[in-house]
Scaffold this active site. Structure first.
Site, PDB file in Angstrom:
ATOM      1  N   GLY A 185     -15.409  -1.666   0.821  1.00 17.90           N
ATOM      2  CA  GLY A 185     -15.816  -1.295   2.165  1.00 17.90           C
ATOM      3  C   GLY A 185     -16.326  -2.458   2.987  1.00 17.90           C
ATOM      4  O   GLY A 185     -16.973  -2.248   4.000  1.00 17.90           O
ATOM      5  N   PHE A 223      -6.571 -15.050   2.406  1.00 15.03           N
ATOM      6  CA  PHE A 223      -6.995 -14.227   3.535  1.00 15.03           C
ATOM      7  C   PHE A 223      -5.763 -13.815   4.348  1.00 15.03           C
ATOM      8  O   PHE A 223      -5.027 -14.681   4.840  1.00 15.03           O
ATOM      9  CB  PHE A 223      -7.993 -14.989   4.406  1.00 15.03           C
ATOM     10  N   LYS A 258     -14.905   3.075  10.429  1.00 20.49           N
ATOM     11  CA  LYS A 258     -13.728   3.594  11.121  1.00 20.49           C
ATOM     12  C   LYS A 258     -14.166   4.437  12.306  1.00 20.49           C
ATOM     13  O   LYS A 258     -15.136   5.195  12.212  1.00 20.49           O
ATOM     14  CB  LYS A 258     -12.893   4.450  10.164  1.00 20.49           C
ATOM     15  N   GLU A 296      -5.685   2.428  -0.465  1.00 15.72           N
ATOM     16  CA  GLU A 296      -5.769   1.626   0.759  1.00 15.72           C
ATOM     17  C   GLU A 296      -4.935   0.368   0.598  1.00 15.72           C
ATOM     18  O   GLU A 296      -5.040  -0.319  -0.429  1.00 15.72           O
ATOM     19  CB  GLU A 296      -7.212   1.176   1.003  1.00 15.72           C
ATOM     20  N   ASN A 311      -9.758   4.992  -3.083  1.00 10.40           N
ATOM     21  CA  ASN A 311     -10.882   5.884  -2.860  1.00 10.40           C
ATOM     22  C   ASN A 311     -10.668   7.139  -3.693  1.00 10.40           C
ATOM     23  O   ASN A 311      -9.725   7.882  -3.465  1.00 10.40           O
ATOM     24  CB  ASN A 311     -10.998   6.248  -1.381  1.00 10.40           C
ATOM     25  N   ARG A 313     -11.943  10.023  -3.850  1.00 10.53           N
ATOM     26  CA  ARG A 313     -12.662  11.133  -3.230  1.00 10.53           C
ATOM     27  C   ARG A 313     -11.832  11.696  -2.075  1.00 10.53           C
ATOM     28  O   ARG A 313     -10.840  11.097  -1.682  1.00 10.53           O
ATOM     29  CB  ARG A 313     -13.986  10.614  -2.653  1.00 10.53           C
TER      30      ARG A 313
HETATM   31  C1  MV4 Z   1      -9.106  -8.537   3.190  1.00 12.49           C
HETATM   32  C2  MV4 Z   1      -8.781  -8.971   4.483  1.00 12.49           C
HETATM   33  C3  MV4 Z   1      -7.889 -10.017   4.610  1.00 12.49           C
HETATM   34  N1  MV4 Z   1      -7.376 -10.592   3.514  1.00 12.49           N
HETATM   35  N2  MV4 Z   1      -8.572  -9.158   2.132  1.00 12.49           N
HETATM   36  C4  MV4 Z   1     -12.357  -5.251   4.476  1.00 12.49           C
HETATM   37  C5  MV4 Z   1     -12.819  -4.090   3.678  1.00 12.49           C
HETATM   38  C6  MV4 Z   1     -12.471  -4.369   2.272  1.00 12.49           C
HETATM   39  N3  MV4 Z   1     -11.973  -3.191   1.663  1.00 12.49           N
HETATM   40  C7  MV4 Z   1     -11.438  -5.418   2.328  1.00 12.49           C
HETATM   41  N4  MV4 Z   1     -11.379  -5.900   3.680  1.00 12.49           N
HETATM   42  C8  MV4 Z   1     -10.536  -6.892   4.023  1.00 12.49           C
HETATM   43  N5  MV4 Z   1      -9.952  -7.522   2.984  1.00 12.49           N
HETATM   44  C9  MV4 Z   1      -7.742 -10.169   2.306  1.00 12.49           C
HETATM   45  N6  MV4 Z   1      -7.230 -10.776   1.238  1.00 12.49           N
HETATM   46  C10 MV4 Z   1      -9.354  -8.318   5.580  1.00 12.49           C
HETATM   47  C11 MV4 Z   1     -10.254  -7.286   5.349  1.00 12.49           C
HETATM   48  C12 MV4 Z   1     -10.827  -6.704   6.539  1.00 12.49           C
HETATM   49  C13 MV4 Z   1     -10.531  -5.398   6.933  1.00 12.49           C
HETATM   50  C14 MV4 Z   1      -9.705  -4.578   6.189  1.00 12.49           C
HETATM   51  C15 MV4 Z   1      -9.435  -3.300   6.584  1.00 12.49           C
HETATM   52  C16 MV4 Z   1      -9.977  -2.822   7.754  1.00 12.49           C
HETATM   53  C17 MV4 Z   1     -10.795  -3.605   8.520  1.00 12.49           C
HETATM   54  C18 MV4 Z   1     -11.091  -4.896   8.120  1.00 12.49           C
HETATM   55  C19 MV4 Z   1     -11.935  -5.681   8.906  1.00 12.49           C
HETATM   56  C20 MV4 Z   1     -12.224  -6.946   8.486  1.00 12.49           C
HETATM   57  C21 MV4 Z   1     -11.685  -7.461   7.317  1.00 12.49           C
END
Ligand code: MV4
Length: 466
Positions: A185, A223, A258, A296, A311, A313
Site C-alpha cells: 500500500g 522503478f 484511491k 494488483e 489483496n 480480502r
Molecule cells: C512501484 C512503482 C513503480 N515501480 N513499483 C505503490 C503502492 C505499492 N503497492 C507499490 N507502489 C508502487 N510500486 C515499481 N517497481 C510505483 C508505485 C506507485 C503506485 C502504484 C499504484 C498506484 C499508485 C502509486 C503511486 C505511487 C507509486
C-alpha cells in the site's frame, strides 16, 4: 462419504453435493461494508450479528443486524481490532462464521487461525494463504515460480548498502525503488534516481520499515515510471477451480488513497485482459487461493504488466466489478466459504461502472479529515445509480476511523455515459455539516484528460481544484 470441515458438513456422492449454508454470520467491521454484508446475508436467509464500539452505537449496521454486541471503546485496538472481544461476541451469539470486511482484521493471519481453532469459519483465506501474500518477497518468489511477470530487481532482501549500490548501478539500472518486504500500500517506499542518493534512501527506507512494520527487510525493484494501477478480481473455491472477473483501474489515487475506480479500464485491450486474467489465475492457483481476491498489477505505457501485490480480502471498490458483470461478490464469497463450488467460467465486463469515494474530507484543504454531524443529507438516485453508505441525516461521523462515508457508483453501457450519469448524480448529492470530496469528483468528471481515459497514477499530483 461424509466430510467434516470446521463449520459445516458436506455430503458428497460423486458429483452430487449438498452444502449446509451458514445460519448466522458475525460481521467484524463497521460502516458501509458492514451494511453491505448484512444486505447480502438477508437475501440469503442468513442471520447477522453486528459488533460495534461505543462510538458506533447509533450506526446503521447496529440497527440493520439481527443482533448487536458492543465490543469496546472507540479506538480500533479496543474494538474492531480486539480479537478476544470479537471471539467472545461470536461465541455468545452462536455465530458459525465471521465476515471480516476490509481493513481491520481482514488480512490478519492470526485472526483467521483463531477462527479456525474455535470452529468458526473465517469468510476469507486460510492463514497460510494470507502469510504467503503478506510478505512481499515471499509473494514475489511465489509469482516467479508460477510464471507470473514481476518487476526485475534484487530478488531477495538487500544485505548491505554496498550490495544495493552495486545492484542499482550494474544490474537493475536507475531509477530504482526500495520497498519494505512487510510493507504494501505504498508505506516506506523510496524512489532513487541517481547513485549519489542511494545511501541515504537505503538508510531511511530501512528505518521506516523497522518503525512501521517491526521488520526492517527491504528489497529493490526497477522503478516503473508513470504506471497505471490495474487490478484483476478473481475467485477460487476449495476444490481448485478459479475464475477471473474483469479488471478495475485504480490509477486515480492521492498519497496511496484511491479516490476513483472504474471497470473496465480505459487502457485495456482484449489481448491484455486475456493475458492479465490468465496471469491472475496463475497467481491465485500458486497459493491454492480460496475466496474472492484481487491481484494488483502495474501496467507501463507499452502495456507490459507486472505483479505488484495480492489483496486477500473483499475490497472497497468491489462494487464496480459487481455492476459490470452483474454479480454479487459478497454472496460468492459466502458460498465459497460454506464449501460451494464455483463454475470456473471467466467473466467479461458487459457495462461500464465508475465509483467515487465520498469522504468527509476537505478537497480545498489538502483533503484534511472533516468529522462531525451530517445536518442535511440528500442521496442521489435514478437510472444507473448505486449508493453504498451507512450515513443518515443527524449521523455523527466519529473521528476514530477512516473518513469514507459512502461510495457513489454509476453504471451505463459506455464510459462516457457512466461519467455523465456520475456528474448528474454528484450534482444531486447534498451533504451538509461536514466537508466532502463531492466538489473534487465534480471537477474530475469535467477534466478533459480524465474523460479521454488519459491518466496514470501520477495524474492527481498535478490536478488542481478551482
Ligand atoms: C512501484 C512503482 C513503480 N515501480 N513499483 C505503490 C503502492 C505499492 N503497492 C507499490 N507502489 C508502487 N510500486 C515499481 N517497481 C510505483 C508505485 C506507485 C503506485 C502504484 C499504484 C498506484 C499508485 C502509486 C503511486 C505511487 C507509486
Amino acid at each position: 462419504m461424509l466430510m467434516e470441515t470446521t463449520n459445516c458438513t458436506i455430503f458428497k456422492f460423486s458429483n452430487f453435493q449438498i452444502n449446509l449454508m451458514f445460519k448466522k454470520i458475525l460481521i467484524a467491521n463497521r460502516g458501509e461494508i458492514a451494511l453491505r454484508v448484512i444486505r447480502t446475508c438477508r437475501e440469503m436467509g442468513i442471520k447477522t450479528v453486528a459488533v460495534y464500539s461505543t462510538a458506533d452505537k447509533e450506526s446503521l449496521h447496529v440497527r440493520f443486524a439481527d443482533e448487536a454486541v458492543c465490543i469496546g471503546k472507540p479506538a480500533g485496538a479496543d474494538s474492531y481490532l480486539n480479537i478476544p472481544h470479537i471471539m467472545a461476541a461470536a461465541e455468545i451469539t452462536n455465530a458459525d462464521a465471521i465476515h471480516p470486511g476490509y481493513g481491520f482484521l481482514a488480512e490478519n493471519a492470526k485472526f483467521s487461525q483463531i477462527c479456525a481453532d474455535h470452529g468458526i469459519k473465517f469468510i476469507g483465506p486460510t492463514p497460510e494463504m494470507i502469510n504467503k501474500m503478506g510478505d512481499k518477497i515471499t509473494a514475489k518468489e511465489t509469482m516467479i515460480a508460477a510464471g507470473v511477470p514481476v518487476v526485475p530487481g534484487s530478488g531477495g532482501l538487500l544485505e548491505s548498502v554496498e550490495q544495493a549500490k552495486d545492484l542499482a548501478k550494474n544490474v537493475v539500472g536507475y531509477p530504482v525503488i526500495l520497498k519494505a518486504t512487510a510493507g504494501g500500500g505504498g508505506k516506506g517506499m523510496r524512489v532513487v534516481w541517481k547513485e549519489e542518493d542511494i545511501e541515504k534512501a537505503y538508510d531511511t527506507a530501512k528505518a521506516e520499515a523497522a518503525a512501521s512494520f517491526k521488520n526492517d527487510g527491504i528489497y529493490m525493484e526497477k522503478f516503473v515510471e508513470e504506471p497505471r494501477h490495474i487490478e484483476i478480481q478473481i475467485a477460487g473455491d476449495q476444490y481448485g477451480n478459479y475464475c477471473h472477473m474483469s479488471e478495475r483501474d485504480c490509477s486515480i489515487q492521492r498519497r496511496h488513497q484511491k479516490l476513483v475506480e472504474e471497470s473496465p479500464s480505459p487502457f485495456m485491450t482484449p489481448d491484455l485482459r486475456k493475458a492479465m486474467g490468465e496471469a491472475a489465475i496463475k497467481a491465485a492457483a500458486a497459493i491454492n487461493y480460496e475466496s474472492v481476491g484481487t491481484i494488483e498489477f502495474l501496467v507501463d505505457k507499452h502495456r507490459n504488466f507486472y505483479f505488484m501485490e495480492m489483496n486477500t480480502r473483499i475490497q472497497v471498490e468491489h462494487c464496480v466489478t459487481e455492476e459490470v458483470i452483474n454479480f454479487d461478490l459478497i454472496k460468492e464469497q459466502i458460498k465459497i466459504a460454506s464449501g460451494e463450488k464455483i463454475s470456473g467460467k471467466n467473466y467479461e465486463p458487459e457495462m461500464h461502472a465508475i465509483e467515487c469515494r465520498i469522504n468527509a474530507e476537505d478537497p480545498y484543504n489538502d483533503f484534511r479529515p472533516s468529522p462531525g454531524k451530517i445536518t442535511t443529507l440528500h442521496t442521489p438516485g435514478g437510472h444507473g445509480v448505486r449508493v453504498d453508505s451507512h450515513v443518515y441525516a443527524g449521523y455523527v461521523i466519529p473521528p476514530y476511523y477512516d473518513s469514507m462515508i459512502g461510495k457513489l457508483i454509476t453504471v451505463a453501457r459506455t464510459r462516457e455515459e457512466a461519467i455523465d450519469t456520475m456528474y448528474r448524480a454528484l450534482s444531486e448529492y447534498v451533504i451538509e455539516g461536514v466537508k466532502t470530496t463531492i466538489p473534487f469528483h465534480l471537477q474530475l468528471m469535467l477534466n478533459e484528460d480524465f474523460r479521454k481515459g488519459n491518466f496514470t497514477t501520477k495524474f492527481l499530483e498535478t490536478f488542481k481544484m478551482v
